[in-house]
Write an enzyme that holds these catalytic residues in place. Structure first.
Site, short mmCIF file in Angstrom:
data_model
loop_
_atom_site.label_atom_id
_atom_site.label_comp_id
_atom_site.label_asym_id
_atom_site.label_seq_id
_atom_site.Cartn_x
_atom_site.Cartn_y
_atom_site.Cartn_z
N ASN A 38 35.16 31.83 47.65
CA ASN A 38 34.21 31.09 46.77
C ASN A 38 35.40 30.10 46.19
O ASN A 38 36.06 30.65 45.09
CB ASN A 38 33.58 32.03 45.87
CG ASN A 38 32.78 31.05 44.71
OD1 ASN A 38 32.87 29.72 45.02
ND2 ASN A 38 32.29 31.49 43.82
N LYS A 90 34.95 27.65 44.27
CA LYS A 90 34.18 27.19 43.12
C LYS A 90 34.53 25.43 42.88
O LYS A 90 34.74 24.87 43.98
CB LYS A 90 35.05 27.97 41.80
CG LYS A 90 34.83 29.45 42.02
CD LYS A 90 34.84 30.08 40.83
CE LYS A 90 34.81 31.64 40.94
NZ LYS A 90 34.84 32.66 40.08
N HIS A 109 25.19 33.16 41.39
CA HIS A 109 26.55 33.56 40.75
C HIS A 109 26.52 33.78 39.31
O HIS A 109 25.96 32.94 38.75
CB HIS A 109 27.80 32.54 41.34
CG HIS A 109 29.16 33.04 40.90
ND1 HIS A 109 29.54 32.77 39.95
CD2 HIS A 109 29.88 33.52 41.73
CE1 HIS A 109 30.78 33.23 40.03
NE2 HIS A 109 31.11 33.93 41.10
N GLU A 132 28.51 32.51 37.08
CA GLU A 132 28.57 31.46 36.27
C GLU A 132 27.55 30.60 36.32
O GLU A 132 27.36 29.73 35.39
CB GLU A 132 30.09 30.47 37.12
CG GLU A 132 31.50 31.38 36.55
CD GLU A 132 32.32 31.27 37.88
OE1 GLU A 132 32.42 30.41 38.60
OE2 GLU A 132 33.40 32.26 37.81
N GLU A 155 29.27 41.63 41.38
CA GLU A 155 30.41 40.96 40.70
C GLU A 155 30.26 41.35 39.20
O GLU A 155 29.65 40.50 38.44
CB GLU A 155 30.49 39.63 40.97
CG GLU A 155 30.81 39.06 42.25
CD GLU A 155 31.08 37.64 42.45
OE1 GLU A 155 32.31 37.49 43.34
OE2 GLU A 155 30.64 37.01 42.13
N GLY A 165 37.74 36.47 37.42
CA GLY A 165 38.96 35.65 37.12
C GLY A 165 39.58 36.17 35.74
O GLY A 165 40.14 35.36 35.05
N SER A 192 38.30 39.36 40.75
CA SER A 192 39.82 39.73 40.70
C SER A 192 40.15 40.68 41.95
O SER A 192 41.15 41.25 41.89
CB SER A 192 40.24 40.24 39.49
OG SER A 192 39.91 39.33 38.60
P1 PGA Z 1 37.83 35.82 41.30
O1 PGA Z 1 36.13 35.49 41.34
O2 PGA Z 1 38.17 36.29 42.56
O3 PGA Z 1 38.64 34.88 40.93
O4 PGA Z 1 37.72 36.83 40.12
C1 PGA Z 1 35.30 36.12 42.11
C2 PGA Z 1 33.93 35.15 41.96
O5 PGA Z 1 33.47 34.61 41.11
O6 PGA Z 1 33.34 35.22 42.92
#
Ligand code: PGA
Length: 258
Positions: A9, A11, A98, A100, A170, A176, A216
């Site tokens: 992803n 983003k 997601h 976010e 997640e 992140g 992560s």
């Molecule tokens: P990350 O993000 O691997 O940077 O923690 C995962 C995600 O948001 O899908």
């Protein structure tokens, strides 16, 4: 037998040149056909990434996904992109709900359900995200939160529709932040998700649907995560932005499968 599914992803990262370089470098560093791989670039670069893949397909099949979509077909929805538009430029998958989007853009599970319904009606495959916040985990209500998100996001989808979805667990506190859920915690939550799906849609669906872990994920922790019986893949943010780390993750998963 569930095929491992690794999805990057991107983003809101990369410019056009970076996106093209990244997909090219992933192809250069991987040559694998025994697991499923997808990348989700920013919407504006999806077509370029799809074109690169079509023109340079050397046997490694990388699919392309979108990070979001709207549930209507067309009309006065300024700034939105429909499922048909995504398919029109070559998308196979779409990430829905997601954390976010849920936290920063007030997306609800009811929205996710409408989107999943539309995507599935057209054959676009949803990756439905669920996950609890740190506060929710510390209050001990993580299972309730996940059960609610699953129930409302999948809503009235039929068992055969649910079977074609991927569910990405997640935990928000791991996205992140560099803090991965331990393999034990991740497995426990994935087992809980599979059990909930079994209760709702039957054992056959629960046994065939793929559950990804996200938060992560990196080359250093993928092996332990993917070794867990209910983790079938990963949704990867940061580590998918570098061909080196994304390919390493893919290669590790492929070796484990082989
Ligand atoms: P990350 O993000 O691997 O940077 O923690 C995962 C995600 O948001 O899908």
């Amino acid at each position: 037998m569930r095929t491992i599914f690794i999805c990057g992803n991107w983003k809101m990262n990369t410019f056009l040149t970076d996106a093209k370089n990244l997909i090219r470098a992933i192809y250069e560093k991987t040559n694998i056909t025994n697991i499923d791989i997808a990348v989700c670039p920013p919407a504006i670069y999806i077509e370029s990434v799809c074109n690169y893949i079509q023109e340079n397909n050397k046997g490694l099949i990388i699919k392309v996904g979108a990070q979001n979509m709207h549930w209507e077909d067309k009309g006065a929805f300024t700034g939105e992109i429909s499922a048909q538009m995504l398919q029109d430029v070559g998308c196979s998958y779409v990430v829905l709900g997601h954390s976010e989007r849920r936290a920063l853009f007030a997306e609800t599970s009811a929205d996710v359900h409408r989107k999943a319904q539309k995507a599935l009606s057209l054959g676009l495959l949803p990756i439905v995200c669920v996950g609890e916040t740190l506060e929710e985990r510390e209050s001990g209500i993580e299972s309730e939160i996940i059960a609610k998100q699953l129930k409302e996001s999948l809503g009235t989808l039929s068992p055969s529709q649910v079977e074609t979805c991927t569910i990405a667990y997640e935990p928000v506190w791991a996205i992140g932040t560099g803090k991965t859920a331990s393999p034990e915690i991740a497995q426990e939550m994935h087992a809980f998700i599979r059990k909930s799906l079994s209760n709702q849609y039957g054992e056959r669906v629960a046994n065939s649907i793929r559950l990804q872990y996200g938060g992560s994920v990196k080359p250093e922790n993928i092996k332990e995560l993917i070794s867990q019986p209910d983790i079938d893949g990963a949704l990867i943010g940061g580590a998918s932005l570098k061909a080196e780390s994304f390919s390493q993750i893919i290669n590790i998963c492929s070796e484990m499968k082989g």
